[in-house]
Design a protein around this motif. Structure first.
Motif, PDB file in Angstrom:
ATOM      1  N   ILE A   1       3.430 -42.454   0.790  1.00  0.00           N
ATOM      2  CA  ILE A   1       4.011 -41.541  -0.193  1.00  0.00           C
ATOM      3  C   ILE A   1       5.533 -41.685  -0.166  1.00  0.00           C
ATOM      4  O   ILE A   1       6.135 -41.834   0.906  1.00  0.00           O
ATOM      5  CB  ILE A   1       3.604 -40.082   0.105  1.00  0.00           C
ATOM      6  N   GLU A   2       6.143 -41.608  -1.332  1.00  0.00           N
ATOM      7  CA  GLU A   2       7.591 -41.754  -1.440  1.00  0.00           C
ATOM      8  C   GLU A   2       8.311 -40.705  -0.590  1.00  0.00           C
ATOM      9  O   GLU A   2       7.933 -39.532  -0.580  1.00  0.00           O
ATOM     10  CB  GLU A   2       8.004 -41.591  -2.905  1.00  0.00           C
ATOM     11  N   ASN A   3       9.322 -41.137   0.131  1.00  0.00           N
ATOM     12  CA  ASN A   3      10.178 -40.323   1.005  1.00  0.00           C
ATOM     13  C   ASN A   3       9.524 -39.941   2.338  1.00  0.00           C
ATOM     14  O   ASN A   3      10.138 -39.242   3.132  1.00  0.00           O
ATOM     15  CB  ASN A   3      10.682 -39.057   0.301  1.00  0.00           C
TER      16      ASN A   3
ATOM     17  N   ASN B   1      10.828 -33.752  -1.577  1.00  0.00           N
ATOM     18  CA  ASN B   1      10.362 -32.459  -2.079  1.00  0.00           C
ATOM     19  C   ASN B   1       9.148 -32.076  -1.234  1.00  0.00           C
ATOM     20  O   ASN B   1       8.076 -32.661  -1.380  1.00  0.00           O
ATOM     21  CB  ASN B   1       9.997 -32.578  -3.555  1.00  0.00           C
ATOM     22  N   GLU B   2       9.300 -31.091  -0.350  1.00  0.00           N
ATOM     23  CA  GLU B   2       8.246 -30.745   0.606  1.00  0.00           C
ATOM     24  C   GLU B   2       6.938 -30.357  -0.075  1.00  0.00           C
ATOM     25  O   GLU B   2       5.865 -30.778   0.346  1.00  0.00           O
ATOM     26  CB  GLU B   2       8.682 -29.599   1.524  1.00  0.00           C
ATOM     27  N   GLN B   3       7.034 -29.533  -1.124  1.00  0.00           N
ATOM     28  CA  GLN B   3       5.815 -29.059  -1.781  1.00  0.00           C
ATOM     29  C   GLN B   3       5.042 -30.204  -2.430  1.00  0.00           C
ATOM     30  O   GLN B   3       3.815 -30.228  -2.403  1.00  0.00           O
ATOM     31  CB  GLN B   3       6.158 -27.981  -2.822  1.00  0.00           C
ATOM     32  N   ARG B   4       5.746 -31.164  -3.003  1.00  0.00           N
ATOM     33  CA  ARG B   4       5.078 -32.313  -3.614  1.00  0.00           C
ATOM     34  C   ARG B   4       4.371 -33.151  -2.541  1.00  0.00           C
ATOM     35  O   ARG B   4       3.242 -33.579  -2.723  1.00  0.00           O
ATOM     36  CB  ARG B   4       6.090 -33.168  -4.381  1.00  0.00           C
ATOM     37  N   ILE B   5       5.038 -33.343  -1.420  1.00  0.00           N
ATOM     38  CA  ILE B   5       4.450 -34.143  -0.342  1.00  0.00           C
ATOM     39  C   ILE B   5       3.239 -33.434   0.250  1.00  0.00           C
ATOM     40  O   ILE B   5       2.215 -34.055   0.522  1.00  0.00           O
ATOM     41  CB  ILE B   5       5.509 -34.480   0.723  1.00  0.00           C
TER      42      ILE B   5
ATOM     43  N   SER C   1       1.299 -31.298  -1.287  1.00  0.00           N
ATOM     44  CA  SER C   1       0.244 -31.370  -2.296  1.00  0.00           C
ATOM     45  C   SER C   1      -0.407 -32.749  -2.335  1.00  0.00           C
ATOM     46  O   SER C   1      -1.642 -32.863  -2.343  1.00  0.00           O
ATOM     47  CB  SER C   1       0.830 -31.020  -3.668  1.00  0.00           C
ATOM     48  N   GLN C   2       0.395 -33.799  -2.348  1.00  0.00           N
ATOM     49  CA  GLN C   2      -0.150 -35.157  -2.379  1.00  0.00           C
ATOM     50  C   GLN C   2      -0.941 -35.469  -1.107  1.00  0.00           C
ATOM     51  O   GLN C   2      -2.003 -36.085  -1.165  1.00  0.00           O
ATOM     52  CB  GLN C   2       0.969 -36.182  -2.556  1.00  0.00           C
ATOM     53  N   SER C   3      -0.421 -35.036   0.033  1.00  0.00           N
ATOM     54  CA  SER C   3      -1.112 -35.294   1.304  1.00  0.00           C
ATOM     55  C   SER C   3      -2.448 -34.579   1.350  1.00  0.00           C
ATOM     56  O   SER C   3      -3.457 -35.152   1.776  1.00  0.00           O
ATOM     57  CB  SER C   3      -0.240 -34.854   2.472  1.00  0.00           C
TER      58      SER C   3
ATOM     59  N   ASP D   1      -4.260 -33.665  -1.217  1.00  0.00           N
ATOM     60  CA  ASP D   1      -5.147 -34.337  -2.170  1.00  0.00           C
ATOM     61  C   ASP D   1      -5.766 -35.589  -1.552  1.00  0.00           C
ATOM     62  O   ASP D   1      -6.966 -35.846  -1.714  1.00  0.00           O
ATOM     63  CB  ASP D   1      -4.393 -34.708  -3.451  1.00  0.00           C
TER      64      ASP D   1
END
Length: 146
Positions: free
Chosen positions: A52-54, A84-88, A90-92, A94
Motif C-alpha cells: 500500500i502506498e506510504n 493518511n491513517e484512515q485510508r491505510i 481501511s485498505q488494510s 479490506d
C-alpha cells in the motif's frame, strides 16, 4: 433379550462418533490454533498490505481462531509522515477481510511519532529495532516472529 444391549451399544458408538468432530473443533479453538491453509493466506495479506502506498513496514502480526468460524487478525503498520491513517486502515482491513479473516485490527504508527519518542531518549522502539522484534518472515507458510 440380546437385542436391547446390542442396540444400546450401536447407539453409544454413533454418539461417540458424532462427538469426535465437535471435540476436535473445541480443542482447536481453546488452543487458538489457526488452520494451516489460513496461515499462507495471512502472509499473502501481509504482503499486500506492505505494498500500500506510504506503508514503510508491516510488523507485529497476530492471527488466532476465536471460534470455529471466526478468525482474528491484528497487525501494526509503520507509515511515513505523508500517509493518511484512515485510508491505510481501511485498505488494510479490506485486504484482511478479502483473505477470509472475520475480525481485523490495524494499528498505524507514523514516522513522526517514532521521531518524537526517540527525542526523549532510548526507548522500547530502539530495542525492538536492534533485535528485529515483531517483524514477520515467511518460512514454509508458518508464522515466525524473529
Amino acid at each position: 433379550y440380546r437385542s436391547d444391549p446390542i442396540c444400546s451399544m450401536v447407539i453409544a458408538v454413533l454418539i461417540f462418533l458424532s462427538v469426535i468432530p465437535l471435540l476436535k473443533d473445541s480443542i482447536l479453538v481453546l488452543l487458538q490454533r489457526v488452520p494451516q491453509e489460513k496461515e499462507g493466506s495471512f502472509f499473502d495479506a501481509l504482503d499486500e498490505i506492505g505494498k500500500i502506498e506510504n506503508v514503510m513496514n508491516v510488523y507485529d502480526p497476530h492471527l488466532w481462531q476465536y471460534s470455529s468460524t471466526v478468525l482474528v487478525a491484528t497487525v501494526r503498520v509503520y507509515v511515513n509522515a505523508r500517509a493518511n491513517e484512515q485510508r491505510i486502515i481501511s485498505q488494510s482491513k479490506d485486504i484482511l477481510l478479502e483473505h477470509g479473516f472475520s475480525e481485523c485490527s490495524v494499528q498505524v504508527d507514523k514516522e513522526l511519532f517514532r521521531k518524537a519518542i526517540r527525542s526523549y531518549g532510548p526507548s522500547l522502539l530502539d530495542s525492538a529495532e536492534k533485535y528485529n522484534l515483531g517483524c514477520y518472515t515467511r518460512n514454509d507458510n508458518i508464522l515466525r516472529i524473529n
